[in-house]
Write a protein that holds these residues in place. Structure first.
Motif, PDB file in Angstrom:
ATOM      1  N   LEU A  15       0.703  -1.264   0.057  1.00  0.00           N
ATOM      2  CA  LEU A  15      -0.047   0.057  -0.056  1.00  0.00           C
ATOM      3  C   LEU A  15       0.848   1.267   0.096  1.00  0.00           C
ATOM      4  O   LEU A  15       0.531   2.266  -0.709  1.00  0.00           O
ATOM      5  N   ILE A  16       1.936   1.342   1.039  1.00  0.00           N
ATOM      6  CA  ILE A  16       2.485   2.530   1.125  1.00  0.00           C
ATOM      7  C   ILE A  16       3.527   2.883  -0.022  1.00  0.00           C
ATOM      8  O   ILE A  16       4.215   3.791  -0.255  1.00  0.00           O
ATOM      9  N   LYS A  17       3.886   1.519  -0.753  1.00  0.00           N
ATOM     10  CA  LYS A  17       4.897   1.840  -1.764  1.00  0.00           C
ATOM     11  C   LYS A  17       4.438   2.703  -3.010  1.00  0.00           C
ATOM     12  O   LYS A  17       4.776   3.085  -3.833  1.00  0.00           O
ATOM     13  N   LEU A  18       3.005   2.805  -3.024  1.00  0.00           N
ATOM     14  CA  LEU A  18       2.349   3.673  -4.020  1.00  0.00           C
ATOM     15  C   LEU A  18       2.384   5.202  -3.682  1.00  0.00           C
ATOM     16  O   LEU A  18       2.483   5.720  -4.689  1.00  0.00           O
ATOM     17  N   SER A  19       2.931   5.444  -2.547  1.00  0.00           N
ATOM     18  CA  SER A  19       3.252   6.762  -2.326  1.00  0.00           C
ATOM     19  C   SER A  19       4.338   7.307  -1.538  1.00  0.00           C
ATOM     20  O   SER A  19       4.745   8.465  -1.179  1.00  0.00           O
ATOM     21  N   CYS A  20       5.038   6.401  -1.065  1.00  0.00           N
ATOM     22  CA  CYS A  20       6.414   6.335  -0.323  1.00  0.00           C
ATOM     23  C   CYS A  20       7.529   5.570  -1.031  1.00  0.00           C
ATOM     24  O   CYS A  20       7.484   4.818  -1.899  1.00  0.00           O
ATOM     25  N   SER A  21       8.587   5.944  -0.401  1.00  0.00           N
ATOM     26  CA  SER A  21       9.867   5.345  -1.006  1.00  0.00           C
ATOM     27  C   SER A  21      10.724   5.085  -0.153  1.00  0.00           C
ATOM     28  O   SER A  21      11.048   5.710   0.964  1.00  0.00           O
ATOM     29  N   GLY A  22      11.929   4.227  -0.453  1.00  0.00           N
ATOM     30  CA  GLY A  22      12.999   4.133   0.435  1.00  0.00           C
ATOM     31  C   GLY A  22      13.031   3.976   1.948  1.00  0.00           C
ATOM     32  O   GLY A  22      12.277   3.191   2.479  1.00  0.00           O
ATOM     33  N   ARG A  23      13.528   4.801   2.818  1.00  0.00           N
ATOM     34  CA  ARG A  23      13.578   4.944   4.186  1.00  0.00           C
ATOM     35  C   ARG A  23      12.169   4.940   4.740  1.00  0.00           C
ATOM     36  O   ARG A  23      11.799   4.431   5.893  1.00  0.00           O
ATOM     37  N   THR A  24      11.347   5.713   4.058  1.00  0.00           N
ATOM     38  CA  THR A  24      10.065   5.762   4.439  1.00  0.00           C
ATOM     39  C   THR A  24       9.267   4.535   4.691  1.00  0.00           C
ATOM     40  O   THR A  24       8.764   4.424   5.686  1.00  0.00           O
ATOM     41  N   MET A  71      -2.496   5.498  10.519  1.00  0.00           N
ATOM     42  CA  MET A  71      -3.614   6.026  10.010  1.00  0.00           C
ATOM     43  C   MET A  71      -3.657   5.556   8.331  1.00  0.00           C
ATOM     44  O   MET A  71      -4.754   5.091   8.053  1.00  0.00           O
ATOM     45  N   HIS A  72      -2.595   5.198   7.900  1.00  0.00           N
ATOM     46  CA  HIS A  72      -2.505   4.664   6.783  1.00  0.00           C
ATOM     47  C   HIS A  72      -3.050   3.130   7.002  1.00  0.00           C
ATOM     48  O   HIS A  72      -3.883   2.506   6.055  1.00  0.00           O
ATOM     49  N   PHE A  73      -2.728   2.462   7.744  1.00  0.00           N
ATOM     50  CA  PHE A  73      -2.758   1.018   8.187  1.00  0.00           C
ATOM     51  C   PHE A  73      -4.312   0.830   8.282  1.00  0.00           C
ATOM     52  O   PHE A  73      -4.851   0.059   7.781  1.00  0.00           O
ATOM     53  N   LYS A 155      10.833  12.266  -1.733  1.00  0.00           N
ATOM     54  CA  LYS A 155       9.720  12.191  -0.686  1.00  0.00           C
ATOM     55  C   LYS A 155       8.277  12.333  -1.351  1.00  0.00           C
ATOM     56  O   LYS A 155       8.044  13.193  -2.191  1.00  0.00           O
ATOM     57  N   GLY A 156       7.484  11.362  -0.932  1.00  0.00           N
ATOM     58  CA  GLY A 156       6.275  11.132  -1.420  1.00  0.00           C
ATOM     59  C   GLY A 156       5.859  10.622  -2.818  1.00  0.00           C
ATOM     60  O   GLY A 156       5.164  10.954  -3.425  1.00  0.00           O
ATOM     61  N   ALA A 157       6.924  10.082  -3.274  1.00  0.00           N
ATOM     62  CA  ALA A 157       7.297   9.368  -4.641  1.00  0.00           C
ATOM     63  C   ALA A 157       7.005  10.549  -5.702  1.00  0.00           C
ATOM     64  O   ALA A 157       6.409  10.252  -6.981  1.00  0.00           O
TER      65      ALA A 157
END
Length: 280
Positions: A15-24, A71-73, A155-157
């Motif tokens: 899910l978070i790979k859609l809007s985040c990357s790397g260390r985030t 919140m994302h979870f 940041k934020g992809a």
């Protein structure tokens, strides 16, 4: 056989790979894993347990990260809307970053002897890069003809195109000729990519050599670049796009640094002015 919580973690990462990357991604996944270990079944978790978990983090920034991760979870993995809107909005104390003056930047870049270190510091500053953006630069991201760098995994992809000067291009050509990098622009000694810890280590060493009493990190070079651009009349909206900020308010904090720089110069001038008056 995967447990239910292991499946939750796998879904959460996708899910978070859609809007985040790397260390985030690593940081948020770590927070949710710790949360699931604490509460057991997230479907049965209570509001009080969730708040208690967030407060186990010490700093305001880490509490804010924990809040965002959960919140994302609870929006995208386990549907618990009763927990989401009631999580308090945590305000993070704004701390002005350390910056190097234009003179200090010039001195630093001219004093670095190691070509790879010099190229890394130059790109961090001149292109206003975050450390993760720098380490993820691939050779195909550099356009020497147009003198632009395609910044990915931001940041934020968010992707952006960053221009660079002819001097930077000449330095890159010199670097390519000596190191002949493969795939990624900066390879480690025994790894595909250079590491953030290595960059922090040699940057600290180079700054210390110049007897600069400031806690300078790779991100401070980005802060310095933004401040110097604003000081020299570059439009704030252009600086916003250059840095890849989502909101103009994020860029506006650098205006405080330009005011502080002005105040420092006035204080220095006043010291000389009033000394002359008293002596006369």
């Amino acid at each position: 056989m995967k447990t239910e919580n292991q499946k939750h973690i796998e879904t959460y990462q996708n899910l978070i790979k859609l809007s985040c990357s790397g260390r985030t991604i690593d940081r948020y996944t770590s927070i949710v894993s710790k949360y699931l270990t604490t509460v057991g079944d997230p479907k049965a978790a209570t509001y009080a347990e969730t708040l208690k978990f967030i407060h186990t983090f010490k700093s305001q920034s880490s509490k804010k990260q924990a809040q965002g991760a959960l919140m994302h979870f609870y929006k995208g993995v386990v549907h618990r809307p009763d927990l989401i809107p009631r999580l308090p909005k945590i305000k993070q104390a704004q701390k002005l970053p350390e910056i190097l003056s234009q003179t200090e930047i010039t001195t630093l870049l001219s004093s670095v002897k190691n070509l790879k270190h010099k190229t890394i510091i130059t790109l961090l500053y001149h292109c206003g890069l975050r450390i993760n953006e720098l380490l993820n630069i691939q050779i195909k991201d550099i356009n020497g003809t147009n003198r632009t760098l395609h910044v990915k995994y931001s940041k934020g992809a968010k992707h952006r195109m960053v221009p660079f000067s002819l001097d930077v291009l000449l330095l890159l050509r010199k670097y390519f000729k000596q190191y002949q990098p493969k795939n990624y622009l900066f390879n480690g000694q025994n790894t595909l990519k250079y590491t953030a810890s290595s960059v922090r280590k040699f940057l600290h060493k180079e700054v210390s050599k110049l007897h600069i009493i400031k806690n300078i990190t790779p991100h401070c070079l980005r802060h310095s670049r933004a401040t110097h651009l604003l000081n020299n009349g570059v439009d704030i909206k252009m600086v916003k796009d250059f840095l890849g900020h989502f909101k103009i308010e994020t860029t506006e904090r650098y205006l405080h640094l330009t005011v502080q720089d002005l105040q420092n110069q006035i204080d220095q001038a006043d010291t000389k002015i009033f000394t002359l008056q008293i002596a006369s």
